[in-house]
Design a protein around this motif. Structure first.
Motif, PDB file in Angstrom:
ATOM      1  N   UNK A   1       0.848  -1.188   0.000  1.00  0.00           N
ATOM      2  CA  UNK A   1       0.000   0.000   0.000  1.00  0.00           C
ATOM      3  C   UNK A   1       0.886   1.242   0.000  1.00  0.00           C
ATOM      4  N   UNK A   2       0.666   2.122  -0.960  1.00  0.00           N
ATOM      5  CA  UNK A   2       1.394   3.387  -1.032  1.00  0.00           C
ATOM      6  C   UNK A   2       0.451   4.532  -0.673  1.00  0.00           C
ATOM      7  N   UNK A   3       0.985   5.604  -0.090  1.00  0.00           N
ATOM      8  CA  UNK A   3       0.117   6.725   0.318  1.00  0.00           C
ATOM      9  C   UNK A   3      -0.412   7.479  -0.892  1.00  0.00           C
ATOM     10  N   UNK A   4      -1.695   7.790  -0.894  1.00  0.00           N
ATOM     11  CA  UNK A   4      -2.296   8.555  -1.985  1.00  0.00           C
ATOM     12  C   UNK A   4      -1.932  10.032  -1.827  1.00  0.00           C
ATOM     13  N   UNK A   5      -1.687  10.677  -2.949  1.00  0.00           N
ATOM     14  CA  UNK A   5      -1.373  12.101  -2.921  1.00  0.00           C
ATOM     15  C   UNK A   5      -2.580  12.892  -2.430  1.00  0.00           C
ATOM     16  N   UNK A   6      -2.333  13.864  -1.570  1.00  0.00           N
ATOM     17  CA  UNK A   6      -3.397  14.709  -1.037  1.00  0.00           C
ATOM     18  C   UNK A   6      -3.449  16.070  -1.720  1.00  0.00           C
ATOM     19  N   UNK A   7      -2.709  16.226  -2.802  1.00  0.00           N
ATOM     20  CA  UNK A   7      -2.691  17.510  -3.498  1.00  0.00           C
ATOM     21  C   UNK A   7      -4.059  17.815  -4.096  1.00  0.00           C
ATOM     22  N   UNK A   8      -4.590  19.024  -3.881  1.00  0.00           N
ATOM     23  CA  UNK A   8      -5.892  19.395  -4.449  1.00  0.00           C
ATOM     24  C   UNK A   8      -5.824  19.726  -5.930  1.00  0.00           C
ATOM     25  N   UNK A   9      -4.615  19.769  -6.485  1.00  0.00           N
ATOM     26  CA  UNK A   9      -4.446  20.167  -7.878  1.00  0.00           C
ATOM     27  C   UNK A   9      -4.467  18.987  -8.849  1.00  0.00           C
ATOM     28  N   UNK A  10      -4.513  17.775  -8.326  1.00  0.00           N
ATOM     29  CA  UNK A  10      -4.501  16.599  -9.193  1.00  0.00           C
ATOM     30  C   UNK A  10      -5.848  16.452  -9.877  1.00  0.00           C
ATOM     31  N   UNK A  11      -5.810  16.158 -11.167  1.00  0.00           N
ATOM     32  CA  UNK A  11      -7.042  15.936 -11.909  1.00  0.00           C
ATOM     33  C   UNK A  11      -7.806  14.766 -11.299  1.00  0.00           C
TER      34      UNK A  11
ATOM     35  N   UNK B   1      -2.176   6.135 -10.189  1.00  0.00           N
ATOM     36  CA  UNK B   1      -1.433   7.368 -10.405  1.00  0.00           C
ATOM     37  C   UNK B   1      -1.377   8.219  -9.138  1.00  0.00           C
ATOM     38  N   UNK B   2      -2.471   8.232  -8.373  1.00  0.00           N
ATOM     39  CA  UNK B   2      -2.473   8.985  -7.129  1.00  0.00           C
ATOM     40  C   UNK B   2      -1.499   8.388  -6.114  1.00  0.00           C
ATOM     41  N   UNK B   3      -1.436   7.060  -6.087  1.00  0.00           N
ATOM     42  CA  UNK B   3      -0.494   6.397  -5.179  1.00  0.00           C
ATOM     43  C   UNK B   3       0.943   6.652  -5.625  1.00  0.00           C
TER      44      UNK B   3
ATOM     45  N   UNK C   1       7.279  14.243  -6.937  1.00  0.00           N
ATOM     46  CA  UNK C   1       5.970  14.879  -7.039  1.00  0.00           C
ATOM     47  C   UNK C   1       5.558  15.254  -8.439  1.00  0.00           C
ATOM     48  N   UNK C   2       6.256  14.736  -9.452  1.00  0.00           N
ATOM     49  CA  UNK C   2       5.947  15.054 -10.842  1.00  0.00           C
ATOM     50  C   UNK C   2       5.629  13.779 -11.604  1.00  0.00           C
ATOM     51  N   UNK C   3       4.759  13.908 -12.600  1.00  0.00           N
ATOM     52  CA  UNK C   3       4.325  12.768 -13.390  1.00  0.00           C
ATOM     53  C   UNK C   3       4.795  12.918 -14.829  1.00  0.00           C
ATOM     54  N   UNK C   4       5.519  11.914 -15.314  1.00  0.00           N
ATOM     55  CA  UNK C   4       5.953  11.852 -16.704  1.00  0.00           C
ATOM     56  C   UNK C   4       5.027  10.866 -17.409  1.00  0.00           C
TER      57      UNK C   4
ATOM     58  N   UNK D   1      -0.324  19.260 -12.660  1.00  0.00           N
ATOM     59  CA  UNK D   1      -1.154  20.161 -11.861  1.00  0.00           C
ATOM     60  C   UNK D   1      -2.166  20.879 -12.751  1.00  0.00           C
ATOM     61  N   UNK D   2      -3.436  20.578 -12.514  1.00  0.00           N
ATOM     62  CA  UNK D   2      -4.497  21.273 -13.201  1.00  0.00           C
ATOM     63  C   UNK D   2      -4.786  20.754 -14.587  1.00  0.00           C
TER      64      UNK D   2
END
Length: 278
Positions: A191-201, A208-210, A238-241, A272-273
């Motif tokens: 189990x990986x932690x899900x991103x809590x960023x409010x900017x994620x689509x 992808x969130x994990x 914190x970046x997605x390619x 982001x966004x």
């Protein structure tokens, strides 16, 4: 001046020796911190700092009972540290025995790195063509022991066949992440932690969130294969390619693990966004 008189009689060699002594101590402390980063020992270490701070504060304020309690805790704390930090101490001693305590322990040797890259390329290409969802996180300098403990331990050699077999749908280990640690598949179904960023689509899936979540709290390199589209993505820092071609995927792996090539800026996707079709 009294302060300057303290240094009377010191030679240049003495100054250099003291500076070297301080630098070596800080280097050892830094390496020890790197050993326990990403593990439960970090939280325990914070607790020890709190006890020390309370002990100092109670002494300043004259709180004798509290000061005695904190002193007793520190007195017996050494034995407690040995028991609590046993996994980290064992790992550090193993690395010392291999002569690797002061090496970058999370970065694999060239031969192991190349084997890892080849296995990942073969496995990911196979799964992408057949739209088999996958989530693979590679430990680097920041420890991932806490996340490994949430999965099923494997401690097996890396191979494309094993990676593919793990993520075949409806198998016991396919749901979750594979964590690669020190040239081994350490565990699956993690189990990986899900991103809590409010900017994620909101169109981004759980994988992808994990992957973004683990990249925000560690320096790991995480590979995602979309189950819906078969697209291959990588997260780091914190970046997605996103939607990497086979050549771009190989280039990015080599750049991060071998540092032998560079990835073009056009490969980077600022998540982001921006909406995703996955």
């Amino acid at each position: 001046m009294p302060f300057l008189s303290y240094f009377e009689g010191y030679t240049l060699l003495d100054y250099l020796s003291n500076v070297l002594d301080i630098l070596l101590v800080w280097f050892v402390i830094y390496k020890l911190i790197m050993v326990i980063r990403g593990t439960k020992a970090v939280q325990l270490l914070k607790g020890i700092f709190v006890i020390v701070a309370v002990k100092i504060l109670s002494g300043v304020l004259g709180l004798k009972t509290l000061s005695w309690m904190m002193e007793a805790a520190l007195t017996w704390g050494f034995l407690a540290i040995i028991i609590i930090f046993q996994p980290e101490l064992r790992r550090a001693l193993e690395q010392l025995g291999r002569g690797r305590l002061f090496a970058r322990t999370a970065i694999l040797e060239d031969e192991g790195q190349q084997k890892l890259i080849e296995a990942l390329i073969k496995a990911v290409n196979y799964m992408a063509k057949r739209r088999i969802g996958a989530l693979i996180s590679i430990e680097r300098e920041t420890g991932m022991s806490d996340y490994i403990e949430t999965g099923i331990p494997l401690n097996s050699e890396i191979s494309s066949e094993l990676l593919i077999n793990i993520f075949i749908p409806n198998t016991p280990l396919h749901d979750g992440a594979v964590v690669i640690q020190r040239n081994q598949i350490a565990a699956a179904a993690c189990y990986l932690p899900l991103s809590e960023s409010p900017f994620i689509s909101k169109e981004l899936g759980t994988r992808h969130r994990a992957a973004l979540g683990i990249s925000e709290v560690t320096d790991s390199l995480t590979v995602i294969v979309s189950e819906e589209t078969g697209a291959v993505s990588i997260t780091k820092n914190g970046e997605l390619y996103r939607q990497l071609s086979p050549d771009e995927f190989k280039s990015l792996l080599e750049h991060e693990l071998l540092n032998s090539s560079k990835i073009t800026s056009s490969t980077r996707w600022n998540w982001r966004g921006k909406k995703s079709n996955e």
